[in-house]
Design an enzyme around this catalytic site. Structure first.
Site, PDB file in Angstrom:
ATOM      1  N   ARG A 182      46.161  37.439  47.204  1.00  0.00           N
ATOM      2  CA  ARG A 182      45.542  38.753  46.621  1.00  0.00           C
ATOM      3  C   ARG A 182      46.470  39.212  45.744  1.00  0.00           C
ATOM      4  NH1 ARG A 182      40.944  38.033  48.353  1.00  0.00           N
ATOM      5  NH2 ARG A 182      39.706  38.839  49.658  1.00  0.00           N
TER       6      ARG A 182
ATOM      7  N   GLU B  80      41.197  41.849  38.498  1.00  0.00           N
ATOM      8  CA  GLU B  80      40.230  40.824  37.655  1.00  0.00           C
ATOM      9  C   GLU B  80      39.219  41.459  37.556  1.00  0.00           C
ATOM     10  OE1 GLU B  80      40.215  38.163  41.660  1.00  0.00           O
ATOM     11  OE2 GLU B  80      41.820  37.843  41.330  1.00  0.00           O
TER      12      GLU B  80
ATOM     13  N   HIS C 115      41.082  32.665  40.590  1.00  0.00           N
ATOM     14  CA  HIS C 115      40.618  32.947  41.944  1.00  0.00           C
ATOM     15  C   HIS C 115      39.743  31.676  42.794  1.00  0.00           C
ATOM     16  CE1 HIS C 115      40.757  36.601  45.504  1.00  0.00           C
ATOM     17  NE2 HIS C 115      40.445  35.308  46.176  1.00  0.00           N
TER      18      HIS C 115
END
Length: 330
Positions: free
Chosen positions: A235, A264, A296
């Protein structure tokens, strides 16, 4: 049974419809997120499957309760975008998909680590300029000679540790809870600080909490072994990005593999070609010569996408039919 599915990508829609046909469930799918503007679309449905990225507005929970909604099934392992206590107060079960493909993230972590260790990005940049020379900046190290610290030894952390160990690495780990499956794979140490002092490479696989937000800041980076590499496939909030960039610029760290960025949300997963990005820290991160940034995407494999879609939909049905689910998080 009727389910509303939000934040659906085209590839997910096909998988979701296949699942619906097999399970005789009616689906309504939307590309957009669940917001105050779209919550009325839930009216008349029995449950929600979602892929929330931004924090869900607190005002949505009472509205869902009024509509008779008793659950939201999140298509991810992380659920930090939900107010779990508030959802519980309104009788709404939040579920996740805790183990959709640990191997996908683990393999990606090691792939990026190897790219950093063997200077692949720099070698490719040189080759594009027809520079084929052997020079010190492209000289790498042997992964198997390195000590790797796994911070967070759950499913993903342990899968990552297994791969590093397969290369011959000494693997150490830290977690509040010791994983009994880790015996013979890694050695536990007593603190994060002890782990980073010993490690040539530090790989983060921990969930975000109030206690560990920005745990990896400049003070922590100063405790790292000089020239270490940081991997964050967990994270973004675990890392203070400004401090990471400073640590890289100061030479405290040799490099970083970053798949998650704290802010993000406005950019991931979107095509931002030709658009101005106002977040200067994000721009510095993605363009830093010592960083391999990925959007991600560590989880993103055929197996993971299928498991996430079907896992969330199965949780919807489980709650509607039984009143609870084995993947409940609140």
């Amino acid at each position: 049974m009727k389910l509303k599915v939000f934040n659906v990508r085209e590839e997910e829609a096909t998988l979701a419809q296949d699942w619906a046909n097999r399970n005789h469930v009616e689906l309504s799918m939307s590309e957009g997120p669940l917001t105050l503007e779209t919550v009325n679309e839930v009216e008349g449905f029995d449950g929600i499957a979602n892929a929330q990225i931004e924090p869900l507005d607190d005002a949505i929970y009472p509205l869902l309760k009024e509509m008779g909604i008793k659950q939201i099934a999140q298509r991810s392992a992380g659920v930090d975008m939900y107010n779990l206590e508030l959802a519980k107060q309104h009788g709404i079960i939040i579920s996740n998909v805790p183990s959709y493909s640990p191997e996908s993230i683990a393999e990606f972590t090691v792939t990026i680590a190897l790219n950093l260790i063997r200077k692949v990005e720099l070698i490719r940049a040189n080759v594009r300029e027809q520079n084929f020379s052997w020079t010190l900046p492209i000289r790498g190290r042997v992964l198997g000679n390195m000590t790797v610290a796994i911070i967070g030894t759950g499913r993903i952390g342990l899968a990552t540790a297994k791969i590093f160990k397969g290369f011959g690495c000494r693997v150490i780990g830290y977690d509040i809870y010791h994983n009994p499956m880790a015996d013979g794979i890694l050695e536990y140490v007593n603190s994060v600080e002890e782990a980073v002092e010993e490690a040539d490479l530090v790989s983060l696989h921990m969930p975000p909490t109030a206690e560990n937000t920005h745990l990896f800041n400049l003070d922590m980076f100063k405790q790292f072994k000089k020239g270490a590499i940081l991997m964050n496939m967990a994270r973004g909030a675990l890392v203070e990005t400004k401090d990471l960039l400073e640590a890289l610029d100061q030479g405290l760290l040799e490099g970083a593999g970053i798949d998650t960025y704290e802010f993000e949300g406005p950019y991931i997963p979107k095509n931002c070609q030709g658009q101005d990005i106002s977040d200067k820290d994000f721009l510095r991160l993605i363009n830093h010569p010592k960083v391999i940034y990925t959007p991600h995407a560590a989880y993103y494999t055929d197996e993971a996408v299928k498991n996430l879609v079907e896992g969330a939909l199965n949780a919807c049905v489980e709650v509607i039919e039984t009143g609870t689910t084995t993947t409940k998080v609140n």
